[in-house]
Design a protein around this motif. Sequence first.
Motif: not given
Length: 348
Positions: A32-38
């Motif tokens: 599982m991956v998580a992309i975080a921005h703002g």
Amino acid sequence: MDLSLSVRRVSLRLTETVRSSRGEIDSVDTCMVAIAHGDVVAYGEGTPIEYDGVTADDVARAVEVDGPALLGQDLSDPEAALDRVERWDAPAGARMALDGALHDWIGKAARQPTWRVLGTPRTLGPTVYTIGIASPDEAASAVRNAPPVGAFKVKVGGPDDIDVLEAIRRVTPLPVRIDANEAWDLDIARALTPRLRALGIQLIEQPFPRTEIDDYHRYRELPDRLPIVLDEGCTDVASVQAARKHSDGIVVKLCKAGGVRGARRVMEAARQAGLAVLLSCMCESELAISQAALLAPLADHIDLDGHLYLREPPFHGLGLEDGRIVLGEAPGLGVVPGTLSTSDLDWR
């Protein structure tokens, strides 16, 4: 604020042991991956194909090494990032994970469910529930206690399969498909086909080893044969043209095709080749199922039941009504972290 990418290998425990001709499993590993921005955090799941020798560690490692460059500094153009991911020479599960997170991002950036952004129906066609290899009594009990699905898929593996299928047919009028996972030979198929037809079996999934092409051709010569769909024997667009010569359809999984983008191309190629399409999955969480569900309108049959076997679902948001999966209303893929979160997942 820069974009950040986190990766985690997760073990999904099943509610009970699932048996097929390949063996027994009571847990599966996924990435599982998580992309975080703002203020946006988007998630994706990528499933390794372990029978091809790929592990969750392989998937996670590929995402860690190449993921940041593929995504870039921001996601102002997620379609361009999806193009890069689709062209990426990496395990299909790694492409699936980033592709899924990008589709989650597209919806969350629009503050809408991704299915609504893409014009996908919220309610899918009837889905199956898979019954593992079991005794006749065990199989009948599993059917009686199954969730309210629209069909059943039964794992088979030898000449005694008829007893199990007869027991199942006595307790359900719903459509039944069977999946041999390459365990049959031509003699078994010839002997069982008349009785399978009498039981109303809908189709056979990958009856023979993928290398035994002659068995597939010879089975198709039988006047009373059942439709055959290929799973292990058809993985990508390049293999669709070969599949049309010895099958009636193909099984499409995001973990084989590399995500929504790749799977859509395989499904479109199958349509052009005159093949039926069965949209399927592995034992996966609701996150992965919500990724695959975006392609439901392109499928003839829907086998998206992998999340129904999980003991502690890491994501939740999907519904099941009248045998049909109902997608969530939350922005993005419509599912949210359940037993797992960005903190207790211990993201790398």
